[in-house]
Design an enzyme around this catalytic site. Sequence first.
Site, PDB file in Angstrom:
ATOM      1  N   ASP A 258       0.811  -1.219   0.000  1.00 36.89           N
ATOM      2  CA  ASP A 258       0.000   0.000   0.000  1.00 36.89           C
ATOM      3  C   ASP A 258       0.845   1.271   0.000  1.00 36.89           C
ATOM      4  O   ASP A 258       2.059   1.232   0.204  1.00 36.89           O
ATOM      5  CB  ASP A 258      -0.978  -0.009   1.193  1.00 36.89           C
TER       6      ASP A 258
ATOM      7  N   GLU B 247      -9.718  -1.962   5.410  1.00 38.36           N
ATOM      8  CA  GLU B 247     -10.331  -1.630   6.689  1.00 38.36           C
ATOM      9  C   GLU B 247     -11.645  -2.395   6.866  1.00 38.36           C
ATOM     10  O   GLU B 247     -12.312  -2.712   5.880  1.00 38.36           O
ATOM     11  CB  GLU B 247     -10.625  -0.119   6.729  1.00 38.36           C
TER      12      GLU B 247
END
Length: 242
Positions: free
Chosen positions: A68, A144
Amino acid sequence: MMKIFVEKDYEAMSKKAAEIFIEAIKEKPNIILGLATGSTPIGLYKELIRAHKEEGLDFSKVTTFNLDEYIGLSPDHPSSYEYFMREELFNHINIPRENIHIPDGLAENIEEYCKKYEEMIDKAGGIDIQLLGVGENGHIAFNEPDESLSLGTTIVELTENTIEVNSRFFQSVEEVPRTAISMGIGSILKAKKIVLLANGKRKAPVIKKLLSTDRVSTKFPVSFLLLHPDVTVIVDEEAYNG
Ligand code: GLP
């Protein structure tokens, strides 16, 4: 199948993880590694640098893909993941620059770029070993907890919790980007082997939950690892016992 190793402390956890990576690189010099940022893998990276400097571990054919990157941070921003990777690993080993892949937080068309990143991984032959840390809320990479999770590399909105927790890498909490590019749950599960590291008391609840559940939930992204046939979890005693 999940294999679990409980090591005495952070150093022992890092060494155990390093053994796996060092062996794998020796066995397959042109290995494709999936790499992670955060505090957790720093000790492992130190061990890999040591193996390179002292034992001549060769990274010249190794290819890496990072999980990421924050959107809007340039590679030279000290809190960007690209900067982190250079400081903690790449500047100290003999990996060619062109073999390193980190999502581009400044890409002009991010949606298109995400597709391209996913294609680059596939084209390279897929990830042999994916290294993972885990967030206190159960996130892996920046996937998430949510109603649904992306299969492929995508744009994600960070939760307040993650922004707060990650603000320690920034001057202030206001400076933390609110969005990121992250490999998806599917990109991670495509890796041939996964190594998850966790250390310290803060990670104990998430590790306890992961090791005791037999359900997968998008509200607990790390639980998707239960679907993978080759996951090695390496934790220290604090993360195991709380
Ligand atoms: C960050 C990263 C994750 C990392 C996790 C844990 O937000 N995006 O890839 O695994 O949070 O971080 P740490 O190792 O610092 O606890």
